[in-house]
Design a protein around this motif. Structure first.
Motif, PDB file in Angstrom:
ATOM      1  N   GLY A 164       0.816  -1.206   0.000  1.00  0.00           N
ATOM      2  CA  GLY A 164       0.000   0.000   0.000  1.00  0.00           C
ATOM      3  C   GLY A 164       0.845   1.250   0.000  1.00  0.00           C
ATOM      4  N   LEU A 165       0.395   2.287  -0.704  1.00  0.00           N
ATOM      5  CA  LEU A 165       1.053   3.591  -0.740  1.00  0.00           C
ATOM      6  C   LEU A 165      -0.005   4.675  -0.541  1.00  0.00           C
ATOM      7  CD1 LEU A 165       3.332   3.191  -3.896  1.00  0.00           C
ATOM      8  CD2 LEU A 165       4.133   3.268  -1.536  1.00  0.00           C
ATOM      9  N   ALA A 166       0.385   5.766   0.122  1.00  0.00           N
ATOM     10  CA  ALA A 166      -0.524   6.901   0.284  1.00  0.00           C
ATOM     11  C   ALA A 166       0.281   8.179   0.434  1.00  0.00           C
ATOM     12  CB  ALA A 166      -1.428   6.701   1.491  1.00  0.00           C
ATOM     13  N   PHE A 167      -0.057   9.184  -0.363  1.00  0.00           N
ATOM     14  CA  PHE A 167       0.557  10.503  -0.239  1.00  0.00           C
ATOM     15  C   PHE A 167      -0.172  11.315   0.821  1.00  0.00           C
ATOM     16  CE2 PHE A 167       1.888   9.447  -4.564  1.00  0.00           C
ATOM     17  CZ  PHE A 167       3.151  10.012  -4.659  1.00  0.00           C
ATOM     18  N   ASP A 168       0.556  12.234   1.461  1.00  0.00           N
ATOM     19  CA  ASP A 168      -0.074  13.235   2.303  1.00  0.00           C
ATOM     20  C   ASP A 168      -1.016  14.056   1.413  1.00  0.00           C
ATOM     21  OD1 ASP A 168      -0.067  16.225   3.269  1.00  0.00           O
ATOM     22  OD2 ASP A 168       0.464  15.044   5.040  1.00  0.00           O
ATOM     23  N   PRO A 169      -2.229  14.366   1.875  1.00  0.00           N
ATOM     24  CA  PRO A 169      -3.197  15.069   1.023  1.00  0.00           C
ATOM     25  C   PRO A 169      -2.731  16.423   0.508  1.00  0.00           C
ATOM     26  CG  PRO A 169      -4.277  14.162   2.952  1.00  0.00           C
ATOM     27  CD  PRO A 169      -2.814  13.974   3.167  1.00  0.00           C
ATOM     28  N   GLY A 170      -1.836  17.105   1.257  1.00  0.00           N
ATOM     29  CA  GLY A 170      -1.419  18.436   0.859  1.00  0.00           C
ATOM     30  C   GLY A 170       0.025  18.573   0.452  1.00  0.00           C
ATOM     31  N   ASN A 171       0.769  17.462   0.436  1.00  0.00           N
ATOM     32  CA  ASN A 171       2.206  17.545   0.188  1.00  0.00           C
ATOM     33  C   ASN A 171       2.687  16.276  -0.505  1.00  0.00           C
ATOM     34  OD1 ASN A 171       4.988  17.833   0.225  1.00  0.00           O
ATOM     35  ND2 ASN A 171       5.104  18.415   2.384  1.00  0.00           N
ATOM     36  N   ALA A 172       3.031  16.387  -1.792  1.00  0.00           N
ATOM     37  CA  ALA A 172       3.456  15.214  -2.563  1.00  0.00           C
ATOM     38  C   ALA A 172       4.826  14.701  -2.151  1.00  0.00           C
ATOM     39  CB  ALA A 172       3.455  15.542  -4.055  1.00  0.00           C
ATOM     40  N   ASN A 173       5.559  15.473  -1.362  1.00  0.00           N
ATOM     41  CA  ASN A 173       6.853  15.000  -0.869  1.00  0.00           C
ATOM     42  C   ASN A 173       6.708  13.998   0.271  1.00  0.00           C
ATOM     43  OD1 ASN A 173       9.521  15.568  -1.858  1.00  0.00           O
ATOM     44  ND2 ASN A 173       9.004  17.742  -1.718  1.00  0.00           N
ATOM     45  N   ILE A 174       5.537  13.962   0.885  1.00  0.00           N
ATOM     46  CA  ILE A 174       5.305  13.036   1.994  1.00  0.00           C
ATOM     47  C   ILE A 174       4.551  11.821   1.477  1.00  0.00           C
ATOM     48  CG2 ILE A 174       4.204  12.716   4.231  1.00  0.00           C
ATOM     49  CD1 ILE A 174       4.591  15.673   4.776  1.00  0.00           C
ATOM     50  N   LEU A 175       5.183  10.669   1.581  1.00  0.00           N
ATOM     51  CA  LEU A 175       4.620   9.423   1.064  1.00  0.00           C
ATOM     52  C   LEU A 175       4.771   8.334   2.117  1.00  0.00           C
ATOM     53  CD1 LEU A 175       3.481   7.766  -1.373  1.00  0.00           C
ATOM     54  CD2 LEU A 175       5.864   7.405  -2.086  1.00  0.00           C
ATOM     55  N   TYR A 176       3.730   7.545   2.282  1.00  0.00           N
ATOM     56  CA  TYR A 176       3.741   6.417   3.213  1.00  0.00           C
ATOM     57  C   TYR A 176       3.708   5.107   2.435  1.00  0.00           C
ATOM     58  CZ  TYR A 176       2.311   9.968   6.623  1.00  0.00           C
ATOM     59  OH  TYR A 176       2.237  11.094   7.410  1.00  0.00           O
ATOM     60  N   ALA A 177       4.331   4.072   2.987  1.00  0.00           N
ATOM     61  CA  ALA A 177       4.327   2.743   2.381  1.00  0.00           C
ATOM     62  C   ALA A 177       4.104   1.698   3.464  1.00  0.00           C
ATOM     63  CB  ALA A 177       5.657   2.470   1.666  1.00  0.00           C
ATOM     64  N   VAL A 178       3.314   0.678   3.151  1.00  0.00           N
ATOM     65  CA  VAL A 178       3.136  -0.441   4.079  1.00  0.00           C
ATOM     66  C   VAL A 178       3.575  -1.728   3.397  1.00  0.00           C
ATOM     67  CG1 VAL A 178       1.306   0.668   5.405  1.00  0.00           C
ATOM     68  CG2 VAL A 178       0.704  -0.752   3.444  1.00  0.00           C
ATOM     69  N   LEU A 179       4.137  -2.631   4.199  1.00  0.00           N
ATOM     70  CA  LEU A 179       4.738  -3.859   3.694  1.00  0.00           C
ATOM     71  C   LEU A 179       4.054  -5.085   4.281  1.00  0.00           C
ATOM     72  CD1 LEU A 179       6.980  -1.586   3.450  1.00  0.00           C
ATOM     73  CD2 LEU A 179       8.638  -3.449   3.503  1.00  0.00           C
ATOM     74  N   SER A 180       4.048  -6.143   3.491  1.00  0.00           N
ATOM     75  CA  SER A 180       3.485  -7.409   3.940  1.00  0.00           C
ATOM     76  C   SER A 180       4.564  -8.247   4.619  1.00  0.00           C
ATOM     77  CB  SER A 180       2.894  -8.167   2.754  1.00  0.00           C
ATOM     78  OG  SER A 180       3.928  -8.571   1.868  1.00  0.00           O
ATOM     79  N   GLY A 181       4.245  -9.522   4.835  1.00  0.00           N
ATOM     80  CA  GLY A 181       5.214 -10.458   5.396  1.00  0.00           C
ATOM     81  C   GLY A 181       5.452 -10.247   6.881  1.00  0.00           C
ATOM     82  N   PHE A 182       6.457 -10.972   7.377  1.00  0.00           N
ATOM     83  CA  PHE A 182       6.835 -10.920   8.789  1.00  0.00           C
ATOM     84  C   PHE A 182       8.272 -10.442   8.908  1.00  0.00           C
ATOM     85  CE2 PHE A 182       3.421 -13.985   8.480  1.00  0.00           C
ATOM     86  CZ  PHE A 182       2.610 -13.643   9.556  1.00  0.00           C
ATOM     87  N   ALA A 183       8.507  -9.516   9.825  1.00  0.00           N
ATOM     88  CA  ALA A 183       9.857  -8.992  10.022  1.00  0.00           C
ATOM     89  C   ALA A 183      10.827 -10.097  10.407  1.00  0.00           C
ATOM     90  CB  ALA A 183       9.841  -7.899  11.077  1.00  0.00           C
ATOM     91  N   ALA A 184      10.319 -11.137  11.034  1.00  0.00           N
ATOM     92  CA  ALA A 184      11.176 -12.261  11.432  1.00  0.00           C
ATOM     93  C   ALA A 184      11.804 -12.941  10.224  1.00  0.00           C
ATOM     94  CB  ALA A 184      10.364 -13.271  12.240  1.00  0.00           C
ATOM     95  N   ASN A 185      11.197 -12.750   9.053  1.00  0.00           N
ATOM     96  CA  ASN A 185      11.729 -13.359   7.834  1.00  0.00           C
ATOM     97  C   ASN A 185      12.765 -12.489   7.141  1.00  0.00           C
ATOM     98  OD1 ASN A 185      10.044 -15.578   8.184  1.00  0.00           O
ATOM     99  ND2 ASN A 185       8.407 -14.691   6.947  1.00  0.00           N
ATOM    100  N   THR A 186      12.954 -11.257   7.628  1.00  0.00           N
ATOM    101  CA  THR A 186      13.995 -10.368   7.094  1.00  0.00           C
ATOM    102  C   THR A 186      14.813  -9.841   8.271  1.00  0.00           C
ATOM    103  OG1 THR A 186      12.375  -8.562   7.102  1.00  0.00           O
ATOM    104  CG2 THR A 186      12.755  -9.695   5.005  1.00  0.00           C
ATOM    105  N   PRO A 187      15.664 -10.691   8.851  1.00  0.00           N
ATOM    106  CA  PRO A 187      16.442 -10.294  10.027  1.00  0.00           C
ATOM    107  C   PRO A 187      17.215  -9.001   9.796  1.00  0.00           C
ATOM    108  CG  PRO A 187      16.709 -12.641   9.586  1.00  0.00           C
ATOM    109  CD  PRO A 187      15.974 -12.061   8.417  1.00  0.00           C
ATOM    110  N   GLY A 188      17.157  -8.122  10.770  1.00  0.00           N
ATOM    111  CA  GLY A 188      17.848  -6.846  10.656  1.00  0.00           C
ATOM    112  C   GLY A 188      17.067  -5.788   9.917  1.00  0.00           C
ATOM    113  N   SER A 189      15.881  -6.141   9.401  1.00  0.00           N
ATOM    114  CA  SER A 189      15.045  -5.187   8.658  1.00  0.00           C
ATOM    115  C   SER A 189      13.617  -5.240   9.184  1.00  0.00           C
ATOM    116  CB  SER A 189      15.066  -5.509   7.159  1.00  0.00           C
ATOM    117  OG  SER A 189      16.362  -5.416   6.636  1.00  0.00           O
ATOM    118  N   PRO A 190      13.379  -4.727  10.378  1.00  0.00           N
ATOM    119  CA  PRO A 190      12.024  -4.746  10.938  1.00  0.00           C
ATOM    120  C   PRO A 190      11.142  -3.678  10.300  1.00  0.00           C
ATOM    121  CG  PRO A 190      13.490  -3.551  12.392  1.00  0.00           C
ATOM    122  CD  PRO A 190      14.343  -4.075  11.268  1.00  0.00           C
TER     123      PRO A 190
END
Length: 243
Positions: A164-190
């Protein structure tokens, strides 16, 4: 709904199946909410205009991926982005009016994966600023309608699918991202929720703003009336923050 088609709830509250197969993405028109659209397997897209269900894939290649991700511009119901033809991003500007709907490829091919998330920047009424995220942890962003791209594989994020991705409604420089999976499967990358405040730069810097739970995250929405209010859908329910 996988293998169970597309279900529609009428104003009277009655649910009915309006299309069989594999129901996938969907949206209502912004200017005219009696119009709506949905996708099915292998880039099959339908639109409903004036109560009539019509094929809307037009000249969009009827190929992979199986799950068809597509997204409508917040300013123009005719402007829609969709993935097709081996992980390219396509765009149409006549989605509800075209006969047929005409699609044009806008992105380079995604490296080693499929597009899982698409977002328009609500602060850009031209519809020329948008981004995609892939299951090969690549994020691509354009500020000029695909003439050039800032595409970063690994983008400083964990090597898991960007759902998933979502921009801040008033500022295109602000972007959010969400990730699937489990952090336990990518050690060191929570982390599952990330934010950048320089999305339009060649090398955005991402900050982990995750809730303290290790479950797959699937989608994100920013409240247009209060940008610090964010909702995230996960495999176990919905997360919400006010700050």
């Amino acid at each position: 709904s996988q293998d169970n088609g597309v279900d529609f709830k009428s104003a009277s509250g009655t649910w009915s199946m309006i299309q069989s197969g594999d129901g996938q993405s969907c949206f209502f028109g912004n200017a005219n909410p009696t119009n709506f659209a949905f996708s099915e397997q292998n880039n099959t897209i339908f639109r409903n205009v004036g109560g009539s269900l019509e094929f809307a894939s037009g000249d969009l290649p009827q190929t992979s991926p199986f799950f068809t991700v597509f997204e409508e511009s917040p300013f123009d119901d005719n402007v829609v982005l969709a993935e097709a033809s081996g992980s390219f991003l396509y765009k149409t500007t006549n989605f509800f009016t075209g006969n047929p709907v005409h699609w044009v490829v806008k992105s380079p091919q995604v490296i080693g994966g499929d597009i899982k998330a698409i977002a328009f920047a609500p602060s850009d009424p031209t519809g020329n600023i948008y981004a995609f995220g892939s299951d090969s942890d690549e994020i691509g962003l354009t500020s000029n309608d695909g003439v050039s791209w800032n595409a970063n594989e690994n983008a400083g994020l964990p090597t898991r699918s960007i759902m998933g991705l979502a921009f801040d409604p008033g500022n295109a420089n602000i972007l959010y991202a969400v990730l699937s999976g489990f952090a336990a499967n990518t050690p060191g990358s929570p982390g599952h929720i990330f934010k950048t405040s320089n999305a339009l730069s060649p090398n955005p810097v991402w900050t982990d703003i995750s809730a303290p739970v290790d479950i797959p995250h699937d989608c994100i929405v920013v409240n247009p009336n209060s940008p610090s209010n964010i909702f995230v859908g996960t495999d176990m329910g919905v997360l919400m923050t006010l700050d």
